[in-house]
Design a protein around this motif. Structure first.
Motif, short mmCIF file in Angstrom:
data_model
loop_
_atom_site.label_atom_id
_atom_site.label_comp_id
_atom_site.label_asym_id
_atom_site.label_seq_id
_atom_site.Cartn_x
_atom_site.Cartn_y
_atom_site.Cartn_z
N GLU A 124 0.83 -1.20 0.00
CA GLU A 124 0.00 0.00 0.00
C GLU A 124 0.86 1.26 0.00
N GLU A 125 1.97 1.19 0.73
CA GLU A 125 2.85 2.36 0.82
C GLU A 125 3.62 2.58 -0.49
N TRP A 126 3.97 1.51 -1.17
CA TRP A 126 4.63 1.66 -2.47
C TRP A 126 3.69 2.28 -3.50
N THR A 127 2.46 1.76 -3.58
CA THR A 127 1.56 2.23 -4.64
C THR A 127 0.98 3.61 -4.35
N SER A 128 0.62 3.87 -3.09
CA SER A 128 0.01 5.15 -2.76
C SER A 128 1.04 6.19 -2.34
N GLY A 129 2.32 5.81 -2.40
CA GLY A 129 3.40 6.73 -2.06
C GLY A 129 4.24 7.07 -3.28
N PRO A 130 5.44 6.49 -3.40
CA PRO A 130 6.33 6.88 -4.51
C PRO A 130 5.78 6.56 -5.89
N TYR A 131 4.97 5.50 -6.03
CA TYR A 131 4.43 5.20 -7.36
C TYR A 131 3.56 6.33 -7.89
N VAL A 132 2.55 6.72 -7.10
CA VAL A 132 1.63 7.75 -7.60
C VAL A 132 2.33 9.09 -7.71
N MET A 133 3.31 9.37 -6.86
CA MET A 133 4.08 10.60 -6.96
C MET A 133 4.87 10.64 -8.27
N ALA A 134 5.56 9.55 -8.57
CA ALA A 134 6.36 9.49 -9.80
C ALA A 134 5.47 9.57 -11.03
N ALA A 135 4.34 8.87 -10.99
CA ALA A 135 3.43 8.91 -12.13
C ALA A 135 2.87 10.32 -12.34
N GLY A 136 2.54 11.00 -11.25
CA GLY A 136 2.03 12.36 -11.35
C GLY A 136 3.07 13.31 -11.91
N LEU A 137 4.32 13.16 -11.49
CA LEU A 137 5.40 14.00 -12.00
C LEU A 137 5.60 13.78 -13.50
N GLY A 138 5.54 12.52 -13.91
CA GLY A 138 5.71 12.22 -15.33
C GLY A 138 4.61 12.83 -16.18
N ALA A 139 3.37 12.75 -15.71
CA ALA A 139 2.25 13.30 -16.47
C ALA A 139 2.31 14.83 -16.53
N LEU A 140 2.66 15.46 -15.41
CA LEU A 140 2.78 16.92 -15.41
C LEU A 140 3.92 17.38 -16.31
N SER A 141 5.01 16.64 -16.32
CA SER A 141 6.14 16.99 -17.18
C SER A 141 5.72 16.97 -18.65
N LYS A 142 4.98 15.96 -19.05
CA LYS A 142 4.51 15.88 -20.43
C LYS A 142 3.58 17.04 -20.76
N THR A 143 2.74 17.41 -19.80
CA THR A 143 1.83 18.54 -20.02
C THR A 143 2.61 19.83 -20.27
N LEU A 144 3.64 20.07 -19.47
CA LEU A 144 4.45 21.27 -19.65
C LEU A 144 5.17 21.26 -21.00
N ASP A 145 5.61 20.08 -21.43
CA ASP A 145 6.26 19.97 -22.73
C ASP A 145 5.29 20.33 -23.85
N ILE A 146 4.06 19.86 -23.75
CA ILE A 146 3.04 20.17 -24.77
C ILE A 146 2.74 21.66 -24.79
N LEU A 147 2.58 22.25 -23.61
CA LEU A 147 2.31 23.68 -23.54
C LEU A 147 3.48 24.49 -24.10
N ASP A 148 4.69 24.03 -23.85
CA ASP A 148 5.87 24.72 -24.34
C ASP A 148 5.93 24.72 -25.87
N ARG A 149 5.31 23.74 -26.49
CA ARG A 149 5.25 23.70 -27.96
C ARG A 149 4.09 24.52 -28.52
N GLY A 150 3.34 25.18 -27.62
CA GLY A 150 2.23 25.99 -28.06
C GLY A 150 0.98 25.19 -28.36
N GLU A 151 0.90 23.98 -27.84
CA GLU A 151 -0.25 23.11 -28.08
C GLU A 151 -1.06 22.96 -26.80
N SER A 152 -2.23 22.35 -26.92
CA SER A 152 -3.08 22.09 -25.77
C SER A 152 -2.85 20.67 -25.27
N PRO A 153 -2.85 20.45 -23.96
CA PRO A 153 -2.74 19.08 -23.44
C PRO A 153 -3.88 18.18 -23.91
#
Length: 569
Positions: free
Chosen positions: A72-101
């Motif tokens: 439970e601590e693995w999945t609701s701790g570092p896993y979801v944190m890392a997954a959230g960071l990865g998704a936000l990073s992709k969103t910023l990359d898309i916005l930086d290209r002048g596109e919509s997420p």
């Protein structure tokens, strides 16, 4: 005149806020690509320090290092944190290209609302969560074009920052606080002072290491201390906004005060805290079970599903199911209730780590003298009235207490009554679970769709626990919109929402009714085995660790190990 010195904890608040004021200028000057690089570095550090994270969390909760519950601590701790960071990073990359997420998103319609498919969001999702899906429903009147134009929120104008935000961290799921920090920083473009809940103070060294890139920039500061420090922080004139996770009772004490002061302030309409407040609060989450024809294996699996919804993290989850709504006329009702009773009783024993748990269990037993004690501090209460006068439906026990409400009827008659009861008798609007055999869903047709539309909850999970919505970074997480500080229910605003979608109403999650291979044998196109978050999953710890490693550094070569571990669960 003698000037009174500030207490050490309060002095630390002053220093942190002063540094954040300067840090806001540096954050405003950081480009989208620079912000993405920071998030990628935090993600790398999450993977590097994941074991420390889990060890600290397990220590807080009294879990043995070799317990499957550490999963439970693995999945609701570092896993979801890392997954959230990865998704936000992709969103910023898309916005930086002048596109919509949302340029490449799939849109749909649910009644008179536009929906966005947010799970699966990648081929990896389609494999790791095969058979699971999620849609974000937009508020009425939001078009597809408007959704695309406004996705990105404050990052559409990154140089226009929004001041200093204070985040009051949660004391249960250890990823809540850092994820809330990320949402304040990215979605609202505010630098952040995070005050940890005292329960999670042992997480401070880990969070300091993981968030170091943002701390070094001056965009984040970490604080510890009790209520005095928290009160001093949110009342400080340098803080522009407050976000908190906790209970509605704690929210009201912060916003309105307590006792006579609170009553007077409410009457006068003059809150104690006048700055904007958003919140993710708890409630009494229901699980609605639709009658159908179930096999013995279906009954056993869904009984463990219900036990998980109540007992994951010991029952100390804001979205833990607290009561089940079931048909009194279902032919298999007694068989299923017996299976649920057995599943709750045999779930792995664990310490009652959250303060006040035993007292809340005792209070439930005092309110319900006929309650069944199932061992390990777990309590089952049957025969509940579908009424807001029922304590178990209006008081969030935040403890392993579970109730059962029986309603007459079957088919559409039952679904309408269940939705009405969930909306009117239960406190809070954070999440609701629905369990229904696929054939039943097909037979109900439009009536099932109406059930989903009628439920006023921020996350609706069909044959899945609402916790899957929490684990999905591209999904929104929060109460149903419309609450105010006068009647806050389960909170105001959303978090997670890594595509930064504007004007969200809810997230709807769907999962397979049966695990593989029975799912395939019965015609469900899903190959997911027993989920690793189930309380009885024997390989939850190894699967969780592998998922966290994947979240920090995704790759195809990691999948075979994950599948092998998951299949043994």
């Amino acid at each position: 005149m003698v000037t009174k010195k500030a207490e050490p904890g309060l002095a630390a608040v002053d220093v942190a806020l002063s540094e954040l004021v300067d840090g806001e200028k540096r954050w405003a000057a950081t480009s989208l690509s620079g912000r993405r690089a920071l998030l990628d570095r935090v993600r790398e550090l999450t993977g590097r320090h994941a074991q420390e994270w889990v060890d600290a969390a397990a220590g807080i909760k009294g879990l043995a290092a070799d317990s499957p519950l550490v999963g439970e601590e693995w999945t609701s701790g570092p896993y979801v944190m890392a997954a959230g960071l990865g998704a936000l990073s992709k969103t910023l990359d898309i916005l930086d290209r002048g596109e919509s997420p949302l340029d490449k998103a799939s849109f749909g319609v649910a009644g008179d609302r536009v929906t966005v498919d947010v799970l699966p969001a990648s081929p990896f999702d389609a494999l790791l969560l095969n058979g699971f899906s999620a849609q974000v429903w937009l508020q009425r009147g939001v078009s597809t074009a408007a959704a695309k134009a406004n996705a990105g929120l404050a990052q559409l104008d990154p140089s226009r920052t929004q001041g200093v935000g204070a985040v009051l961290g949660a004391g249960n799921i250890t990823s809540i606080a850092p994820l809330d920090v990320l949402y304040e920083l990215i979605a609202h473009n505010r630098v952040v002072a995070l005050k940890l809940n005292p329960i999670t103070d042992p997480m401070l060294p880990v969070f300091a290491k993981i968030l170091a890139p943002l701390i070094d920039l001056g965009a984040v500061r970490l604080l510890t201390g009790g209520a005095e420090v928290g009160g001093y922080l949110i009342g400080n004139e340098l803080v522009d906004h407050v976000h908190m996770t906790g209970s509605a009772r704690t929210h009201d004490a912060i916003v309105w005060g307590t006792g006579a002061e609170a009553a007077e302030r409410r009457l006068a309409g003059t809150p104690k805290l006048t700055k904007p407040v958003t919140s993710e609060l708890g409630g009494v989450s229901p699980t609605i079970v639709l009658p159908g024809e179930w096999s013995a294996a279906d009954i056993a699996f869904q009984a463990e599903h219900v036990a998980t919804q109540r007992l994951h993290n010991g029952g100390y989850n804001c979205v833990a199911a607290q009561a089940m709504i079931i048909s009194a006329d279902w032919a298999q009702k007694d068989q299923f209730l017996a299976a649920v009773r057995a599943a709750i009783a045999k779930a792995p024993a664990r310490p009652a780590y959250y303060p006040g748990s035993d007292d809340r269990v005792a209070g439930a037993c005092e309110s319900y003298p006929g309650a069944e004690r199932l061992g390990g501090g777990r309590v089952l209460v049957t025969g509940l009235a579908p009424s807001p006068a029922e304590p178990l439906l209006t008081e969030e026990y935040f403890a392993p207490v579970f109730g059962v409400v029986e309603l007459p009827g079957t088919e559409a008659e039952f679904t309408r009554a269940a939705a009405r009861t969930a909306n009117e008798a239960f406190a809070g609007t954070l999440g609701v679970n629905i369990i229904a055999e696929p054939g039943t869903i097909t037979e109900l047709g439009a009536s099932f769709d109406e059930l989903i539309e009628d439920l006023r909850y921020g996350t609706v999970a069909i044959n899945a626990w609402t916790g899957v919505g929490y684990l999905t970074p591209t999904a929104s997480w929060g109460a149903f919109p419309g609450h105010t500080i006068d009647d806050v229910q389960s909170g105001i605003g959303v978090v997670h929402n890594a595509w930064l979608i504007d004007r969200v109403e809810r997230t709807v999650v769907r999962g397979p009714f049966r695990p593989a291979p029975r799912s395939l044998l019965r015609g469900e196109l899903a190959i997911s085995p027993k989920p690793p978050w189930f309380v009885g999953n024997k390989t939850a710890a190894s699967t969780g660790r592998l998922l966290a490693e994947f979240g920090a550094d995704p790759g195809w070569l990691r999948l075979p190990q994950i599948f092998a571990s998951a299949l043994r669960g």
